[in-house]
Design a protein around this motif. Structure first.
Motif, PDB file in Angstrom:
ATOM      1  N   GLY A  29     -57.701  29.021 -14.320  1.00 38.76           N
ATOM      2  CA  GLY A  29     -57.593  29.161 -15.768  1.00 38.76           C
ATOM      3  C   GLY A  29     -58.946  29.205 -16.426  1.00 38.76           C
ATOM      4  N   TYR A  30     -59.832  28.295 -16.063  1.00 37.69           N
ATOM      5  CA  TYR A  30     -61.177  28.292 -16.622  1.00 37.69           C
ATOM      6  C   TYR A  30     -62.011  29.447 -16.066  1.00 37.69           C
ATOM      7  N   ALA A  31     -61.836  29.752 -14.789  1.00 38.12           N
ATOM      8  CA  ALA A  31     -62.608  30.837 -14.179  1.00 38.12           C
ATOM      9  C   ALA A  31     -62.319  32.181 -14.837  1.00 38.12           C
ATOM     10  N   SER A  32     -61.109  32.346 -15.378  1.00 36.94           N
ATOM     11  CA  SER A  32     -60.732  33.628 -15.984  1.00 36.94           C
ATOM     12  C   SER A  32     -61.220  33.765 -17.428  1.00 36.94           C
ATOM     13  N   ARG A  33     -61.712  32.668 -18.025  1.00 40.50           N
ATOM     14  CA  ARG A  33     -62.201  32.737 -19.405  1.00 40.50           C
ATOM     15  C   ARG A  33     -63.621  33.299 -19.451  1.00 40.50           C
ATOM     16  N   PRO A  34     -63.978  34.046 -20.496  1.00 42.29           N
ATOM     17  CA  PRO A  34     -65.369  34.545 -20.626  1.00 42.29           C
ATOM     18  C   PRO A  34     -66.344  33.370 -20.675  1.00 42.29           C
ATOM     19  N   ILE A  61     -65.131  14.661 -32.677  1.00 44.28           N
ATOM     20  CA  ILE A  61     -64.283  14.705 -31.481  1.00 44.28           C
ATOM     21  C   ILE A  61     -62.828  14.929 -31.873  1.00 44.28           C
ATOM     22  N   ASP A  62     -62.366  14.241 -32.924  1.00 44.15           N
ATOM     23  CA  ASP A  62     -60.982  14.423 -33.364  1.00 44.15           C
ATOM     24  C   ASP A  62     -60.721  15.873 -33.768  1.00 44.15           C
ATOM     25  N   ALA A  63     -61.673  16.475 -34.478  1.00 52.39           N
ATOM     26  CA  ALA A  63     -61.521  17.883 -34.875  1.00 52.39           C
ATOM     27  C   ALA A  63     -61.543  18.799 -33.654  1.00 52.39           C
ATOM     28  N   PHE A  64     -62.411  18.469 -32.706  1.00 58.68           N
ATOM     29  CA  PHE A  64     -62.501  19.270 -31.483  1.00 58.68           C
ATOM     30  C   PHE A  64     -61.195  19.197 -30.694  1.00 58.68           C
ATOM     31  N   ILE A  65     -60.609  17.992 -30.619  1.00 56.06           N
ATOM     32  CA  ILE A  65     -59.352  17.812 -29.876  1.00 56.06           C
ATOM     33  C   ILE A  65     -58.260  18.702 -30.461  1.00 56.06           C
ATOM     34  N   VAL A  66     -58.120  18.721 -31.801  1.00 55.95           N
ATOM     35  CA  VAL A  66     -57.092  19.539 -32.445  1.00 55.95           C
ATOM     36  C   VAL A  66     -57.274  21.010 -32.073  1.00 55.95           C
ATOM     37  N   LYS A  67     -58.517  21.482 -32.141  1.00 57.15           N
ATOM     38  CA  LYS A  67     -58.796  22.889 -31.846  1.00 57.15           C
ATOM     39  C   LYS A  67     -58.519  23.228 -30.386  1.00 57.15           C
ATOM     40  N   VAL A  68     -59.052  22.408 -29.465  1.00 52.29           N
ATOM     41  CA  VAL A  68     -58.963  22.742 -28.043  1.00 52.29           C
ATOM     42  C   VAL A  68     -57.555  22.525 -27.509  1.00 52.29           C
ATOM     43  N   CYS A  69     -56.849  21.501 -27.986  1.00 47.48           N
ATOM     44  CA  CYS A  69     -55.473  21.283 -27.522  1.00 47.48           C
ATOM     45  C   CYS A  69     -54.616  22.514 -27.807  1.00 47.48           C
ATOM     46  N   LYS A  70     -54.733  23.025 -29.031  1.00 48.23           N
ATOM     47  CA  LYS A  70     -53.946  24.211 -29.387  1.00 48.23           C
ATOM     48  C   LYS A  70     -54.355  25.408 -28.533  1.00 48.23           C
ATOM     49  N   LEU A  71     -55.668  25.594 -28.358  1.00 46.35           N
ATOM     50  CA  LEU A  71     -56.176  26.711 -27.573  1.00 46.35           C
ATOM     51  C   LEU A  71     -55.703  26.647 -26.132  1.00 46.35           C
ATOM     52  N   ARG A  72     -55.846  25.477 -25.506  1.00 47.78           N
ATOM     53  CA  ARG A  72     -55.512  25.365 -24.087  1.00 47.78           C
ATOM     54  C   ARG A  72     -54.001  25.336 -23.840  1.00 47.78           C
ATOM     55  N   LEU A  73     -53.255  24.667 -24.719  1.00 44.65           N
ATOM     56  CA  LEU A  73     -51.811  24.616 -24.533  1.00 44.65           C
ATOM     57  C   LEU A  73     -51.203  26.000 -24.649  1.00 44.65           C
ATOM     58  N   GLU A  74     -51.637  26.747 -25.657  1.00 42.71           N
ATOM     59  CA  GLU A  74     -51.121  28.107 -25.813  1.00 42.71           C
ATOM     60  C   GLU A  74     -51.620  29.024 -24.701  1.00 42.71           C
ATOM     61  N   GLY A  75     -52.756  28.667 -24.071  1.00 41.45           N
ATOM     62  CA  GLY A  75     -53.278  29.471 -22.978  1.00 41.45           C
ATOM     63  C   GLY A  75     -52.666  29.146 -21.627  1.00 41.45           C
ATOM     64  N   GLY A  76     -51.723  28.196 -21.601  1.00 35.78           N
ATOM     65  CA  GLY A  76     -51.021  27.871 -20.367  1.00 35.78           C
ATOM     66  C   GLY A  76     -51.728  26.874 -19.474  1.00 35.78           C
ATOM     67  N   PHE A  77     -52.744  26.194 -19.994  1.00 37.83           N
ATOM     68  CA  PHE A  77     -53.457  25.198 -19.197  1.00 37.83           C
ATOM     69  C   PHE A  77     -52.611  23.935 -19.066  1.00 37.83           C
ATOM     70  N   SER A  78     -52.751  23.260 -17.927  1.00 39.24           N
ATOM     71  CA  SER A  78     -52.065  21.984 -17.735  1.00 39.24           C
ATOM     72  C   SER A  78     -52.925  20.846 -18.256  1.00 39.24           C
ATOM     73  N   LEU A  79     -52.283  19.713 -18.541  1.00 38.61           N
ATOM     74  CA  LEU A  79     -53.002  18.527 -18.993  1.00 38.61           C
ATOM     75  C   LEU A  79     -54.034  18.096 -17.960  1.00 38.61           C
ATOM     76  N   SER A  80     -53.681  18.180 -16.680  1.00 35.87           N
ATOM     77  CA  SER A  80     -54.603  17.733 -15.639  1.00 35.87           C
ATOM     78  C   SER A  80     -55.872  18.576 -15.614  1.00 35.87           C
ATOM     79  N   GLU A  81     -55.754  19.889 -15.882  1.00 38.61           N
ATOM     80  CA  GLU A  81     -56.941  20.747 -15.921  1.00 38.61           C
ATOM     81  C   GLU A  81     -57.874  20.329 -17.056  1.00 38.61           C
ATOM     82  N   VAL A  82     -57.302  20.060 -18.224  1.00 40.44           N
ATOM     83  CA  VAL A  82     -58.113  19.706 -19.384  1.00 40.44           C
ATOM     84  C   VAL A  82     -58.762  18.340 -19.194  1.00 40.44           C
TER      85      VAL A  82
END
Length: 403
Positions: A29-34, A61-82
């Motif tokens: 998942g991370y390897a496929s991202r630019p 950090i709280d603002a970053f969490i909101v942004k990245v959670c949405k990005l990664r969840l919609e991108g199909g990443f698992s919790l363990s990867e994040v």
């Protein structure tokens, strides 16, 4: 340089190295991202971590969490990867801190880093899971995969498989772990403190599923030698470190994991074995007492200690030291090995468990654990276990004459 200057000086280097390792080491998942996207993400995360570590400001950090959670969840990443991706920050920054800081400055920096990441990973996980639960109906299959991945992380926190386990002279170490759910609240491991000393711990957090598993994950990271809780640096001395006594380790956990933080019962047994001289010292935080099984079949219960973790030091954590001989064995376990019932509702119980252990005393430690598991299965007769079953066994072999 002080901690703030270090974070400012190495900020860009850390962010770039973090992005490179995410791309190469974590997942497809991370390897496929630019790479530019990953670098932008790690740069923002590094800035947020700087504000938290240096100034105690978690708003970025709280603002970053909101942004990245949405990005990664919609991108199909698992919790363990994040989780793995965020934990990687520690592995990059710690060597820099070790290079630039010493004494109390180093300890304070490591504690600040650990506090920041522990809070962040828990907040990250909670937010991530809340979003996943909101989509439970259409995402049930994906959630099941996440739980299995989390169970894989939990398995990684257990002692190494035999073929990968470092050989320890004079000791044979075996273990069994059966969670009652996909993931649970038990964890145990072996810590290599130095050439002569090993630390053994077993932890039981009340409940099942993701929340207690996250607590065990945090504690297992806290107990790693480089974090300063189990091995304390003493620059300028020889040796330049000090093994922290079990009572002090439990006292530190009692402070770090107050009841108000998780509202879960947390019991711990922590013991240190001096392999060369055949001695052990331990302290017990309300955990089922380990069994010291002597070669003649007699046994002692290692009960010295204090209350559950998190009650604010209402009682001191007492320690006890024991001599150990060739053929002696130690059995660590959680209450899941005896707090279960058969189809008629009869409890297995401690008395029956102790009798089972005594009946197996002449076997090697691995065979003893197999015998216990078989005894549990025979008694349960197919009934589902109500709690995790964890067993960690240690057998002391004949020591060298010059040891």
């Amino acid at each position: 340089m002080d901690l703030t200057e270090i974070l400012e000086t190495y900020g860009e280097q850390v962010a770039r190295q973090w992005a490179e390792r995410l791309h190469d080491e974590v997942s497809n998942g991370y390897a496929s991202r630019p790479f530019d996207e990953l670098l932008a993400t790690t740069s923002q995360a590094s800035e947020a971590n700087f504000a938290a570590i240096a100034h105690g400001d978690f708003s970025k950090i709280d603002a970053f969490i909101v942004k990245v959670c949405k990005l990664r969840l919609e991108g199909g990443f698992s919790l363990s990867e994040v989780q793995k991706a965020f934990e990687m920050y520690r592995t990059i920054l710690v060597p820099i801190l070790l290079k630039e800081l010493k004494d109390e400055d180093l300890l304070d920096a490591l504690l600040s880093l650990n506090s920041c990441l522990s809070r962040t990973i828990f907040a990250f996980s909670d937010y991530f899971l809340n979003m996943a639960n909101a989509r439970l109906i259409e995402k049930q299959k994906k959630l099941d995969e996440d739980l299995k991945a989390a169970a894989g992380i939990q398995q990684c926190l257990l002692p190494q498989k035999e073929e990968k386990r470092p050989k320890v002279e004079n000791l044979e170490i075996e273990w069994k772990f059966t969670p009652s759910e996909t993931i649970g609240g038990d964890i145990f491991n072996v810590i290599h403190l130095d050439g002569d000393h090993l630390g053994f711990y077993m932890i039981d957090v009340s409940g099942h599923g993701v929340p207690p598993a996250l607590v065990t994950f945090s504690i297992s990271q806290t107990l790693q030698p480089q974090m300063g809780y189990t091995v304390r640096k003493k620059p300028g001395f020889s040796p330049d470190y000090e093994i922290v006594p079990p009572g002090e380790v439990l006292q530190a956990l009692d402070t770090e994991y107050p009841w108000e933080r998780f509202e879960k019962f947390l019991t711990v047994i922590y013991l240190i074995v001096d392999v060369r001289h055949g001695r052990l010292i331990y302290s017990n935080a309300a955990h089922p007492p380990p069994i010291l099984l002597h070669v003649d079949g007699t046994f002692e219960l290692l009960e010295k200690g204090g209350t559950i973790i998190g009650l604010g030091g209402i009682l001191p954590f007492e320690e006890e030291e024991k001599a150990i001989s060739a053929g002696d064995k130690i059995l660590l376990y959680t209450d899941g090995v005896f707090e279960f019932s058969d189809s008629k509702g009869e409890l297995f119980g401690e008395k029956r468990f102790h009798a089972l252990v005594k009946s197996l005393h002449g076997l090697r430690i691995g065979a003893i654990l197999d015998g216990i598991v078989q005894g549990i299965e025979n008694f349960a007769q197919g009934e589902k276990l109500q709690d995790d079953v964890s067993l960690l066994g240690i057998e002391f072999k004949k020591r060298d004459q010059d040891g």
